[in-house]
Enzyme design. Structure first.
Site, mmCIF file in Angstrom:
data_model
loop_
_atom_site.group_PDB
_atom_site.id
_atom_site.type_symbol
_atom_site.label_atom_id
_atom_site.label_comp_id
_atom_site.label_asym_id
_atom_site.label_seq_id
_atom_site.Cartn_x
_atom_site.Cartn_y
_atom_site.Cartn_z
ATOM 1 C CE1 TYR A 128 39.295 38.581 42.974
ATOM 2 C CE2 TYR A 128 38.831 36.345 42.216
ATOM 3 C CZ TYR A 128 38.703 37.713 42.065
ATOM 4 O OH TYR A 128 37.972 38.219 41.017
ATOM 5 C CE LYS A 163 35.640 39.312 43.355
ATOM 6 N NZ LYS A 163 35.092 40.660 43.060
HETATM 7 P P1 NAP Z 1 41.322 45.741 37.174
HETATM 8 O O1 NAP Z 1 41.522 46.063 35.745
HETATM 9 O O2 NAP Z 1 42.505 45.565 38.067
HETATM 10 O O3 NAP Z 1 40.354 46.877 37.785
HETATM 11 C C1 NAP Z 1 40.068 46.907 39.137
HETATM 12 C C2 NAP Z 1 39.458 48.252 39.448
HETATM 13 O O4 NAP Z 1 39.125 48.293 40.841
HETATM 14 C C3 NAP Z 1 40.415 49.424 39.190
HETATM 15 O O5 NAP Z 1 39.691 50.529 38.698
HETATM 16 C C4 NAP Z 1 40.939 49.724 40.598
HETATM 17 O O6 NAP Z 1 41.384 51.060 40.764
HETATM 18 C C5 NAP Z 1 39.671 49.488 41.372
HETATM 19 N N1 NAP Z 1 39.891 49.399 42.819
HETATM 20 C C6 NAP Z 1 40.651 48.502 43.495
HETATM 21 N N2 NAP Z 1 40.618 48.796 44.807
HETATM 22 C C7 NAP Z 1 39.817 49.895 44.951
HETATM 23 C C8 NAP Z 1 39.398 50.678 46.044
HETATM 24 N N3 NAP Z 1 39.812 50.424 47.297
HETATM 25 N N4 NAP Z 1 38.570 51.717 45.817
HETATM 26 C C9 NAP Z 1 38.158 51.999 44.566
HETATM 27 N N5 NAP Z 1 38.538 51.326 43.481
HETATM 28 C C10 NAP Z 1 39.371 50.280 43.673
HETATM 29 O O7 NAP Z 1 40.473 44.408 37.367
HETATM 30 P P2 NAP Z 1 39.196 43.813 36.607
HETATM 31 O O8 NAP Z 1 39.569 42.488 36.122
HETATM 32 O O9 NAP Z 1 38.599 44.808 35.685
HETATM 33 O O10 NAP Z 1 38.249 43.590 37.869
HETATM 34 C C11 NAP Z 1 36.968 44.169 38.012
HETATM 35 C C12 NAP Z 1 36.124 43.245 38.874
HETATM 36 O O11 NAP Z 1 35.922 42.012 38.168
HETATM 37 C C13 NAP Z 1 36.764 42.861 40.212
HETATM 38 O O12 NAP Z 1 35.776 42.852 41.229
HETATM 39 C C14 NAP Z 1 37.246 41.437 39.966
HETATM 40 O O13 NAP Z 1 37.338 40.689 41.145
HETATM 41 C C15 NAP Z 1 36.172 40.931 39.045
HETATM 42 N N6 NAP Z 1 36.552 39.752 38.264
HETATM 43 C C16 NAP Z 1 37.561 39.816 37.366
HETATM 44 C C17 NAP Z 1 37.901 38.683 36.635
HETATM 45 C C18 NAP Z 1 39.017 38.697 35.638
HETATM 46 O O14 NAP Z 1 39.338 37.623 35.110
HETATM 47 N N7 NAP Z 1 39.613 39.834 35.326
HETATM 48 C C19 NAP Z 1 37.200 37.484 36.838
HETATM 49 C C20 NAP Z 1 36.159 37.450 37.760
HETATM 50 C C21 NAP Z 1 35.836 38.607 38.460
HETATM 51 P P3 NAP Z 1 42.963 51.475 40.563
HETATM 52 O O15 NAP Z 1 43.176 51.621 39.083
HETATM 53 O O16 NAP Z 1 43.049 52.756 41.299
HETATM 54 O O17 NAP Z 1 43.784 50.371 41.159
#
Ligand code: NAP
Length: 249
Positions: free
Chosen positions: A172, A176
């Site tokens: 992961y 990034k």
């Molecule tokens: P999340 O709730 O799991 O949401 C991820 C989203 O990405 C969901 O809508 C998922 O769709 C979608 N997705 C995954 N694969 C996809 C694909 N192939 N095509 C289209 N959509 C896809 O996670 P989140 O925490 O909100 O993450 C959002 C972003 O923030 C990510 O890039 C993550 O790496 C980043 N981030 C998160 C954190 C954290 O602590 N949460 C920290 C740093 C960065 P489905 O519902 O269909 O699976």
């Protein structure tokens, strides 16, 4: 999509990938609150429609864009739809991401690492390339790549940093780091155009991505993304930011 309504409002249009839940949904909600037409990128029609309905309940001008960022045909179709119905794009938030299947560097499974890169890095690159012609039609476009401090080599190589011991998430983190490289290089390539490109770290946010172990809310996580999606002409490009300011590359 409701093209006529979007045309009439003549406001800014923002596409957020992976906006059916989590940080992406909250980003869409905030950008809509600021008066933008929001295009909810979702790979699953039902989940996407549910998100759009939730946003419209809050008076948002929201539309579903079916978009699997790992599927070239889906990306091309989405770009074609947005071009036909909206004509341009003011904001692209490359938010969709996956976090499963990460392991320490010595054990990281390569097939799983390919999956992580296919979504978190190549997916964002492919979506950006497909939508760039639409972004170029906007007077002042903004691209925000949703990254993570886990992708920071500066922090990873500092034994005193808060992420130094997060080795278990190698695949992961590396995806990034690659995304951050895209931010820097694309910002440089587009420097003579009116398009700013930045990476955002939302912090450790409680979402499905981490089994809701994160310590921050989606409201807190989306804040820096919204800031970078709406920065003024005098604002930065080619940078990496969280709520506290610049993050080390
Ligand atoms: P999340 O709730 O799991 O949401 C991820 C989203 O990405 C969901 O809508 C998922 O769709 C979608 N997705 C995954 N694969 C996809 C694909 N192939 N095509 C289209 N959509 C896809 O996670 P989140 O925490 O909100 O993450 C959002 C972003 O923030 C990510 O890039 C993550 O790496 C980043 N981030 C998160 C954190 C954290 O602590 N949460 C920290 C740093 C960065 P489905 O519902 O269909 O699976």
């Amino acid at each position: 999509m409701r093209p006529n309504l979007a045309r009439m409002t003549d406001n800014k249009t923002a596409l957020i990938t992976g906006a059916n839940k989590g940080i992406g949904f909250e980003t869409a909600r905030r950008l809509a609150e600021l008066g933008m037409t929001v295009l909810v990128g979702a790979r699953d029609r039902e989940r996407g429609q549910r998100a759009v309905a939730g946003l419209r309940e809050r008076s948002a001008d929201a539309h579903l864009v079916l978009l699997d960022i790992t599927d070239e045909a889906s990306i091309a179709a989405a770009a074609g739809d947005v071009s036909a119905h909206f004509g341009r794009l003011d904001v692209l938030v490359n938010n969709a991401g996956i976090g499963n299947a990460s392991q320490p560097p010595s054990q990281q499974s390569l097939p799983q690492m390919r999956e992580l890169f296919a979504t978190n890095f190549l997916g964002a690159v492919a979506v950006t390339q497909a939508f760039l012609p639409l972004l170029e039609r906007a007077p002042a476009a903004r691209i925000v790549n949703v990254s993570s401090s886990l992708g920071s080599l500066g922090l990873a190589s500092d034994p005193t940093s808060r992420i130094a011991d997060w080795n278990a998430l190698f695949g992961y983190s590396a995806s990034k780091t690659a995304l951050n490289a895209f931010t820097v290089r694309l910002a440089h390539e587009l420097r003579s155009k009116n398009i700013k490109v930045n990476s955002a770290c939302p912090g450790y946010v409680a979402t499905d991505l981490n089994g809701h172990q994160g310590l921050r809310t989606v409201e807190q996580g989306a804040a820096i993304i919204v800031t970078l999606a709406t920065i003024r002409e005098s604002g930065p490009t080619g940078g990496f930011f969280d709520d506290a300011g610049e993050v080390a590359w």
